[in-house]
Design an enzyme around this catalytic site. Structure first.
Site, PDB file in Angstrom:
ATOM      1  N   GLY A 234       0.839  -1.241   0.023  1.00 19.26           N
ATOM      2  CA  GLY A 234       0.005  -0.046  -0.064  1.00 19.26           C
ATOM      3  C   GLY A 234       0.750   1.425   0.030  1.00 19.26           C
ATOM      4  O   GLY A 234       2.069   1.323  -0.578  1.00 19.26           O
ATOM      5  N   SER A 235       0.377   2.367   0.521  1.00 24.22           N
ATOM      6  CA  SER A 235       0.944   3.645   0.636  1.00 24.22           C
ATOM      7  C   SER A 235       2.225   3.832   1.307  1.00 24.22           C
ATOM      8  O   SER A 235       2.257   3.087   2.518  1.00 24.22           O
ATOM      9  CB  SER A 235      -0.081   4.541   0.865  1.00 24.22           C
ATOM     10  OG  SER A 235      -0.204   4.817   2.274  1.00 24.22           O
ATOM     11  N   THR A 236       3.107   4.516   1.077  1.00 24.61           N
ATOM     12  CA  THR A 236       4.383   4.806   1.971  1.00 24.61           C
ATOM     13  C   THR A 236       3.932   5.483   3.358  1.00 24.61           C
ATOM     14  O   THR A 236       4.637   4.996   4.571  1.00 24.61           O
ATOM     15  CB  THR A 236       5.375   5.509   1.509  1.00 24.61           C
ATOM     16  OG1 THR A 236       5.748   4.954   0.048  1.00 24.61           O
ATOM     17  CG2 THR A 236       6.553   6.057   2.036  1.00 24.61           C
ATOM     18  N   GLU A 237       3.003   6.134   3.419  1.00 31.28           N
ATOM     19  CA  GLU A 237       2.584   6.716   4.674  1.00 31.28           C
ATOM     20  C   GLU A 237       2.060   5.517   5.638  1.00 31.28           C
ATOM     21  O   GLU A 237       2.325   5.680   6.613  1.00 31.28           O
ATOM     22  CB  GLU A 237       1.320   7.828   4.338  1.00 31.28           C
ATOM     23  CG  GLU A 237       0.774   8.199   5.570  1.00 31.28           C
ATOM     24  CD  GLU A 237      -0.364   9.194   5.296  1.00 31.28           C
ATOM     25  OE1 GLU A 237      -0.805  10.022   6.197  1.00 31.28           O
ATOM     26  OE2 GLU A 237      -0.879   9.510   3.972  1.00 31.28           O
ATOM     27  N   GLY A 239       2.728   2.448   5.479  1.00 31.30           N
ATOM     28  CA  GLY A 239       3.812   1.626   5.759  1.00 31.30           C
ATOM     29  C   GLY A 239       4.853   2.084   6.731  1.00 31.30           C
ATOM     30  O   GLY A 239       5.121   1.415   7.485  1.00 31.30           O
ATOM     31  N   CYS A 290       1.816   0.301  -8.246  1.00 30.22           N
ATOM     32  CA  CYS A 290       2.753   0.884  -7.371  1.00 30.22           C
ATOM     33  C   CYS A 290       4.239   1.324  -8.142  1.00 30.22           C
ATOM     34  O   CYS A 290       5.223   1.938  -8.111  1.00 30.22           O
ATOM     35  CB  CYS A 290       3.123   0.172  -6.276  1.00 30.22           C
ATOM     36  SG  CYS A 290       3.333  -1.565  -6.592  1.00 30.22           S
ATOM     37  N   GLU A 387       3.985  10.417  -5.849  1.00 32.43           N
ATOM     38  CA  GLU A 387       3.117   9.301  -6.608  1.00 32.43           C
ATOM     39  C   GLU A 387       1.614   9.556  -6.644  1.00 32.43           C
ATOM     40  O   GLU A 387       0.849   9.996  -5.863  1.00 32.43           O
ATOM     41  CB  GLU A 387       3.112   8.256  -5.668  1.00 32.43           C
ATOM     42  CG  GLU A 387       2.703   6.814  -6.237  1.00 32.43           C
ATOM     43  CD  GLU A 387       2.593   5.558  -5.608  1.00 32.43           C
ATOM     44  OE1 GLU A 387       2.790   4.577  -6.045  1.00 32.43           O
ATOM     45  OE2 GLU A 387       2.476   5.687  -4.374  1.00 32.43           O
TER      46      GLU A 387
END
Length: 476
Positions: A234-237, A239, A290, A387
């Site tokens: 999923g998103s880096t945030e 993660g 991604c 992104e």
């Protein structure tokens, strides 16, 4: 004279969606503890497809305990016996692939030809591949007697719901673990159908548990003390939040996060082939990928020729009904994601980049965004740094291979890259210097269950797929 494509819709009658679904815990569907539900809609029409249970902390605990109990007998099975279940699951997926493809396109918004021809074959292939590993773990390179970790908590995204499920569940079960999986709240249906596939394959109760809900449900699962392994895509945030949650615990973690891949085209590249790779790299699955090639780095001497060819190709892309077999670009997954794409595209214009999109008539209902190209982009533009996760391509130029490497690596992400050139020595030179987990040469978005996938920097850590994908689920 050009010929128009006649509509070629896939029938919805092949899939039977129930009006409501519960949580799949210990081999049975059950309501949430507090009875709460949420709706899942079709992004192409905003039609309500079904109501789905919203799992609570109590439900998460029930699912984890079910998986823990099942782990005792599942991990004790010989690998050859676990393999039989995985082979059965793979065969059932193949048998029900048309049904699952239609379901995925309805719930996700992606074109049926992608879910039918890309997603579903890869889903079955992953289960077949890891079924083959189940009785060969001692030969995987992780010691003579590798042991499973225990209960895996897995959280998957909405862009490839069934494929991400396969990436997570197949190696976990092959290694002898049991699973509690949470699909994305906007695309829960294929995971719930997979629960039925588990029952159809005779999988023992509790080996796979599927809980539905929003981000709060995922946070409960990640933080549960009974989880031995966390796998997240999923998103880096999110993660980063997961990494903070598990810090200081004994949980093993793999994170597959965002990306801002560079697709690098040199002056000796085959232009038509490169254009197809560029289109596939950014407009496949509406750019909801991604590892999408969202930054096009083109050598200055061929910029005009390449952009002319790319614009001609983009004018042929068909945007519309995901169930039409002629559709190239489907619906954006949600209103929230569409708003983010629009915001970043507007930022690109405001910062001086030149926006271009082919003329296309977008449907009146649902969530849609035309395939879009930005030129005159610099490394300082938001659209070159953030992104977008949509069908938006930023074009930058370079003069030398060294400059191409510097610009490609000038990102907090490091998931993938593409190189287009006729020189094999240049491909190897570039690949050794690009800080990306996957580097494609003269192609893009090629996947295989035997090949590991993962990134560097803010694109996460750990690998999924191939022999390497087993390590994350073994006590080594």
């Amino acid at each position: 004279m050009t010929f128009a494509y006649a509509p070629a819709p896939e029938s919805r009658s092949v899939v039977d969606i129930a009006p409501s679904y519960g949580l799949f815990i210990n081999g049975e569907f059950t309501e949430a503890a507090d009875g709460k539900v949420f709706k899942t809609i079709s992004p192409s029409s905003e039609e309500v497809l079904s109501e789905v249970a919203q799992a609570t902390a109590e439900d998460v605990d029930r699912a984890v305990k079910s998986a823990r109990k099942a782990f005792e007998s599942w991990s004790a099975l010989p690998g050859s016996e676990r393999a039989k279940y995985l082979f059965r699951i793979a065969r059932v997926i193949q048998e029900r692939s048309r049904e699952l493809a239609v379901l995925e396109s309805l719930d996700n918004g992606k074109p049926i030809r992608e879910s039918r021809d890309a997603d579903l074959p890869l889903v079955a292939a992953h289960f077949f591949y890891y079924a083959g590993w189940a009785d060969k773990l001692a030969h995987a390179g992780y010691g003579p007697d590798p042991r499973p970790l225990g209960v895996a908590g897995q959280v998957i995204p909405w862009n490839f719901p069934l494929l991400m499920l396969a990436w997570k569940i197949a190696p976990a079960l092959a290694a002898g673990n049991t699973v509690v999986l949470k699909p994305a709240e906007t695309t829960p249906l294929s995971a719930l159908f997979f629960a039925d596939i588990c029952r159809q394959a005779g999988l023992p109760k509790g080996v796979v548990n599927i809980i539905t809900g929003d981000g709060a449900t995922g946070a409960e699962l990640v933080g549960h003390p009974g989880i031995d392994k966390v796998a997240f895509t999923g998103s880096t945030e999110v993660g980063k939040a997961i990494a903070r949650t598990v810090a200081g615990t004994s949980k093993k973690v793999t994170l597959e996060l965002g990306g801002k891949a560079a697709n690098i085209v040199f002056d000796d590249a085959p232009i038509d082939q490169a254009v197809e790779g560029i289109v596939n790299g950014i407009f496949f699955n509406q750019g909801h990928v991604c590892c999408a090639g969202s930054r096009l780095l083109v050598q200055e001497s061929v910029q005009d020729e390449l952009l002319d060819a790319l614009k001609r190709r983009m004018r042929t892309l068909r945007v519309g009904d995901p169930l039409d077999k002629n559709t190239d670009v489907g619906a954006i997954n949600s209103a929230e994601q569409l708003a983010r794409i629009r915001t970043l595209a507007e930022a690109g214009e405001a910062e001086g980049a030149e926006r271009w999109a082919p003329d296309c008539e977008l449907p009146g209902s649902g969530f849609w965004f035309a395939p879009t190209l930005f030129t005159g982009v610099t490394q300082a533009h938001r659209i070159a740094r953030e992104e977008i996760f949509g069908p938006v391509l930023s074009v930058l130029t370079f003069r030398t291979p060294e400059e191409a490497v510097a610009k490609a690596n000038n990102t907090p992400y490091g998931l993938s890259a593409g190189i287009w050139t006729e020189k094999g020595s240049r491909i190897l030179w570039m690949a050794g210097r690009l800080r990306a987990g996957v580097v494609w040469s003269n192609t893009f978005n090629k996947f295989d269950p035997t090949s590991p996938f993962g990134g560097y920097k803010e694109s996460g850590y750990g690998r999924e797929g191939g022999r390497h994908g087993l390590e994350a689920y073994l006590d080594v």
